[in-house]
Scaffold this motif. Structure first.
Motif: not given
Length: 329
Positions: A81-84, A127-134, A153-155
């Protein structure tokens, strides 16, 4: 657009959406690492997690949009995710239910719900916290799943389950059928409420002539052939929302029984023709269907019209493309 779907196929959706995206002129492919007896293969590259790790560099470069499913991404611990994000790629996460169904939250409005397939609350939160960082936007299939992910999530977009209508030739229940065939297809009997369903059918059998068949451990293709013979299809009576089986059954012109929570009913389109039943009301609702062949046929016709309007893949994919266009990158 070049669109990546991965890496867990749920209910055939990665393949169905990829097929519809291709028809719209886009390049789309699903990389699937989750294999089951359901046997989904259209528009998919069925691979495994180890193979994905070997080819991750070209995967992270080639596509414009990364549509992830079921809380999974290409690399372990969401390292992609940080790479993308650094490459300015568009990303969206599609949550399907059991990946995010917080146990206590699910029980707040639903005494029937089974959450035994979901990870512990702490793990879901992490998991949700980690995913939604990116990843800033998510997709869910309905309003039952929405509250679990909305805070992260923002949306969050609600996009209905999609089906390939060309695969479904409707066979409406015959009015002259005196021993209607009831089908139930539990991928997970506890989640779907199979024990309650079958106990209710035992009671109904004392009063009404009908046949019953439980569909298990067969490919989606084989199952659809059997669904076409049914007069009534029972989906799930504990979750509080319907699943893919309901949509496939309606596409085939069958009356469907599933539990839609009272507080969610108004969120669905007003013409949803599903017969609403939970474990406490199933007997009375099935009784009506067994007694009224005209109602069975009428609901079958309405169900087909409903799927054409809301669940046909070419309809759903238009919503998807609008989301892709506006994703942050």
């Amino acid at each position: 657009m070049k669109i990546f779907h991965g890496i867990i196929e749920i209910a055939g959706q990665m393949g169905i959406l990829s097929g519809a995206l291709k028809r719209k002129g886009h390049l789309s492919v699903g990389y699937n690492t989750f294999h089951s007896y359901l046997g989904y293969k259209d528009h998919l590259i069925n691979t495994d997690w180890f193979e994905i790790q070997n080819i991750y560099k070209p995967l992270l470069n080639f596509f414009d949009v990364y549509h992830f499913h079921y809380g999974s991404t290409i690399l372990d611990n969401f390292a992609d995710l940080p790479i993308l994000a650094g490459k300015g790629k568009k990303m969206v996460m599609h949550h399907w239910g059991n990946d995010v169904r917080f146990h206590d939250k699910a029980r707040e409005r639903n005494p029937y719900v089974f959450t035994g397939d979901s990870p512990p609350n702490e793990e879901i939160h992490q998991r949700l916290s980690e995913i939604s960082k990116y990843i800033k936007e998510a997709i869910v299939q309905d309003y039952e799943v929405l509250p679990y992910v909305e805070p992260y999530y923002e949306k969050v977009h609600v996009v209905p389950i999609a089906v390939e209508l060309a695969r479904f030739q409707p066979v409406y229940p015959a009015l002259e059928q005196t021993t209607p065939l009831i089908l139930h297809a539990p991928t997970n009997p506890e989640f779907k409420g199979t024990a309650s369903i079958e106990q209710t059918l035992v009671e109904l059998k004392k009063q009404y002539p009908f046949r019953y068949r439980r569909i298990e451990q067969m490919s989606n293709e084989e199952a659809l052939r059997l669904y076409a013979q049914a007069d009534i299809i029972i989906d799930q009576i504990r979750c509080g929302s319907h699943g893919l089986l309901s949509v496939e059954a309606m596409a085939l012109g069958k009356p469907v029984v599933a539990y839609i929570r009272d507080d969610l009913a108004a969120k669905f389109p007003p013409d949803l023709p599903i017969v609403n039943a939970n474990p406490d009301t199933l007997y009375e609702q099935l009784k009506k269907l067994l007694e009224q062949p005209e109602l069975r046929q009428q609901l079958g016709i309405q169900g087909r019209q409903y799927v054409e309007k809301y669940h046909a893949s070419d309809v759903v994919v238009e919503q998807l493309l609008a989301i892709y266009e506006n994703l942050p990158h």
